[in-house]
Design an enzyme around this catalytic site. Structure first.
Site, PDB file in Angstrom:
ATOM      1  CE  LYS A 155      -2.213   4.392   7.097  1.00  0.00           C
ATOM      2  NZ  LYS A 155      -3.598   4.511   7.595  1.00  0.00           N
ATOM      3  NE  ARG A 197      -2.428   1.113   3.572  1.00  0.00           N
ATOM      4  CZ  ARG A 197      -3.155   1.002   4.685  1.00  0.00           C
ATOM      5  NH1 ARG A 197      -4.468   0.811   4.599  1.00  0.00           N
ATOM      6  NH2 ARG A 197      -2.590   1.039   5.871  1.00  0.00           N
ATOM      7  NE  ARG A 206       4.007  27.519   1.793  1.00  0.00           N
ATOM      8  CZ  ARG A 206       3.021  28.035   1.068  1.00  0.00           C
ATOM      9  NH1 ARG A 206       3.313  28.892   0.081  1.00  0.00           N
ATOM     10  NH2 ARG A 206       1.768  27.711   1.297  1.00  0.00           N
TER      11      ARG A 206
END
Length: 283
Positions: free
Chosen positions: A147, A52, A100
């Site tokens: 996830k 996963r 960023r």
């Protein structure tokens, strides 16, 4: 005792572990994670979690920081170093550190962090008494099958449950239950186990897959489809599954008792089977 943790190839005392303030996991929640249960000092369902993880990374176009074999070695070393007989190994991969920007950086190297936590879940009192849940709207993003570390809303759901005197929350979208804040949701009616079918609406739980597989072997009937809160309240039983709670009965939903309001036989039996079979297959 200070834990040994793993950060980007190094085993360190937790007090010395550091990650860049420019890490995209910190700045953008641009990361994924897995939690693998430890029982009797061994790993439960490691292959499922590793598979996963690879899928989550692929869906987000992230590099795999180490091989599956290296990942297993890291897990085992941390379990041994920290003397974990029962608990978990938490793993997190982020896209890495970069200035960023909303666009993915081209040259960033993934950040890989792992640590252990000791936890006594096998003898959890909730397994005997059951838990209560409330229902809340599911307003998360549409790729819950990945996830990710974007866990603010599930955390808010946990806090809403606590404020209501409950243990957890089940999220509802378009009238149907999706999942719990950190678990998959089930009901039992007339001996049939009902749980939402896999899609992008829910996390593809590793414990979910194992429990359903064991239920089939035990010749229990399974129906994968959405269900409503009202249907759950009128069910004979309800329960949740997750890596850290295994199979845990739900005895009350939005202040209404499920079935007799006590732990039912299906959830109890599934928990027994799951623990027994998982221990046999642990590595």
């Amino acid at each position: 005792m200070t834990r040994t943790v793993y950060v980007n190839g190094e085993y360190l005392p937790e007090t010395e572990a550091k990650v860049s303030i420019f890490d995209r996991g910190f700045l953008m929640a641009d990361g994924v994670y897995e939690v693998t249960t430890v029982l009797d000092g061994k790993l439960i369902d490691f292959d499922g979690h590793a598979t996963r993880l690879a899928r989550s990374l692929s869906e987000l176009e992230m590099k795999e920081p180490v091989t599956k074999e290296e990942l297993l070695s890291i897990h085992r070393k941390l379990v041994e170093e920290n003397g974990v007989d029962e608990g978990l190994v938490y793993l997190q991969v982020t896209r890495g550190a970069a200035d960023r920007d909303f666009a993915y950086p081209k040259d960033a190297e993934p950040t890989l962090v792992l640590f252990t936590q000791k936890k006594n879940a096998v003898n959890s009192p909730a397994a005997k008494t059951g838990i209560s849940v409330i229902s809340i709207p599911d307003i998360r993003w549409g790729r819950r099958d990945i996830k990710t570390v974007q866990l603010l809303y599930p955390s808010m759901g946990k806090m809403a449950a606590k404020a209501a005197g409950a243990d957890d929350a089940w999220m509802v979208e378009d009238g149907f239950v999706t999942e719990g804040t950190s678990n998959n949701a089930y009901i039992v009616k007339d001996g049939v186990i009902i749980t939402r079918n896999l899609s992008t609406h829910i996390l593809h739980g590793i414990t979910r897959a194992a429990v359903l597989r064991f239920a089939e072997v035990a010749q229990m009937k399974i129906e994968e489809r959405p269900f409503t809160i009202e249907e759950a309240q009128n069910a004979d039983e309800a329960f949740i599954t997750s890596a850290t709670s295994f199979v845990q009965p739900v005895v009350k939903i939005d202040d209404k008792a499920v079935g007799t309001g006590t732990v039912g036989p299906v959830a109890s039996r599934l928990r027994e089977i799951y623990l027994e079979e998982s221990r046999k297959a642990a590595i």
